[in-house]
Scaffold this active site. Structure first.
Site, PDB file in Angstrom:
ATOM      1  N   ASP A  61       0.852  -1.195   0.000  1.00 56.36           N
ATOM      2  CA  ASP A  61       0.000   0.000   0.000  1.00 56.36           C
ATOM      3  C   ASP A  61       0.886   1.243   0.000  1.00 56.36           C
ATOM      4  OD1 ASP A  61      -2.212   1.624   0.076  1.00 56.36           O
ATOM      5  OD2 ASP A  61      -2.492   1.444   2.245  1.00 56.36           O
ATOM      6  N   LYS A  63       0.715   3.708  -2.536  1.00 55.90           N
ATOM      7  CA  LYS A  63       0.016   4.853  -3.126  1.00 55.90           C
ATOM      8  C   LYS A  63       0.939   5.690  -4.019  1.00 55.90           C
ATOM      9  CE  LYS A  63      -3.200   5.270   0.799  1.00 55.90           C
ATOM     10  NZ  LYS A  63      -2.604   4.260   1.705  1.00 55.90           N
ATOM     11  N   THR A  70       8.053   8.151 -13.800  1.00 58.62           N
ATOM     12  CA  THR A  70       8.568   7.691 -12.507  1.00 58.62           C
ATOM     13  C   THR A  70       7.720   6.555 -11.954  1.00 58.62           C
ATOM     14  OG1 THR A  70       9.483   9.865 -12.007  1.00 58.62           O
ATOM     15  CG2 THR A  70       9.100   8.395 -10.144  1.00 58.62           C
ATOM     16  N   ARG A 181     -14.596  -1.834  10.506  1.00 58.98           N
ATOM     17  CA  ARG A 181     -14.603  -1.841  11.966  1.00 58.98           C
ATOM     18  C   ARG A 181     -15.737  -2.740  12.472  1.00 58.98           C
ATOM     19  NH1 ARG A 181     -10.325  -0.291  11.234  1.00 58.98           N
ATOM     20  NH2 ARG A 181      -9.257   1.595  11.965  1.00 58.98           N
ATOM     21  N   GLN A 190     -11.419   6.650  11.220  1.00 58.98           N
ATOM     22  CA  GLN A 190     -12.115   6.307   9.987  1.00 58.98           C
ATOM     23  C   GLN A 190     -13.469   7.007   9.961  1.00 58.98           C
ATOM     24  OE1 GLN A 190     -10.623   4.849   7.663  1.00 58.98           O
ATOM     25  NE2 GLN A 190      -8.910   3.816   8.654  1.00 58.98           N
ATOM     26  N   GLY A 210      -7.407  -3.190  10.626  1.00 58.72           N
ATOM     27  CA  GLY A 210      -6.149  -3.052  11.327  1.00 58.72           C
ATOM     28  C   GLY A 210      -6.241  -3.047  12.832  1.00 58.72           C
TER      29      GLY A 210
END
Length: 233
Positions: A61, A63, A70, A181, A190, A210
């Site tokens: 992850d 991003k 690039t 959640r 969140q 998480g």
């Protein structure tokens, strides 16, 4: 009960040693891990290679967000890593570059639509003339046009993304939802969260969960509770 491959646990921990210890505690309850920016500068790729070698699936992850050339060079290197998922920002030039670099590798490219911590008011403050839902819709359509494998969006926009993908003839389009959640956990930062069951019913293919797991007194037990919530959906 065994791991559900739709559940992704982020290793958003201070050090690689902390991450390895968490993986050890979770054992066979989790088979898919996310490695983000926190570990990028401290041998995150070394951790990714070790986890892949042990049979785990890996979501980078990171991003990616830069000029097309690039992003293309970076994604080409990552495509040789054996990792499973890589995030880039949902801008056409960025997405096109990543898809080109991925080539025939097994790496799947996910476009990040709108961060789950952002509200409509936040987007106005940032200069966007869209609500979160409208911006997600626009970016999902662009992602499909650019040929990425899926998107990252909050559970609240998962149903919209699934409808758009199905209408475009891409029912296999991945929808990865952070901000998951369970009802027994806190929402933390969140802003657009949902339960595991609700996110899956809305059309998500993978859930990122998480702190309800990694901050629990018994992370393995917490992970298995989430897997139980996901069962049968």
């Amino acid at each position: 009960m065994t791991a559900d491959p739709r559940l992704i646990v982020p290793l958003d921990l201070p050090t690689v040693d902390d991450a390895r210890a968490m993986v050890e505690r979770l054992g066979d309850a989790v088979s898919f891990y996310k490695i983000g920016l926190e570990l990028l500068a401290s041998d995150g790729m070394g951790l990714a290679h070790d986890l892949k070698a042990s049979g785990k699936s890996i979501f980078l992850d990171w991003k990616l967000h830069d000029i097309g050339a690039t992003v293309e060079r970076s994604a080409r290197v990552l495509a040789t890593s054996g990792c499973d998922l890589l995030t880039v920002h949902a801008e056409p030039q960025v997405m096109q570059a990543a898809v080109k670099a991925r080539g025939d590798s097994s790496l799947k490219i996910l476009a990040v639509t709108v961060l789950t911590s952002l509200t409509d008011a936040d987007l106005v403050e940032m200069g966007y003339a869209f609500t979160a839902r409208d911006l997600v819709e626009r970016r999902v359509r662009q992602a499909l046009a650019c040929g990425v494998d899926g998107i990252v969006s909050s559970p609240h926009e998962a149903a919209l993304a699934r409808e758009i993908a199905n209408d475009a003839g891409q029912p296999e389009f991945l929808i990865v939802t952070p901000g998951v959640r369970p009802e027994w956990s806190a929402k933390n930062d969140q802003a657009r969260a949902a339960t595991p069951a609700d996110a899956l019913r809305a059309g998500a293919t993978h859930l990122v969960c998480g702190r309800p797991i990694t901050a629990a007194n018994d992370p393995r037990e917490a992970a298995l509770k989430v897997v139980t919530e996901m069962a049968g959906i």
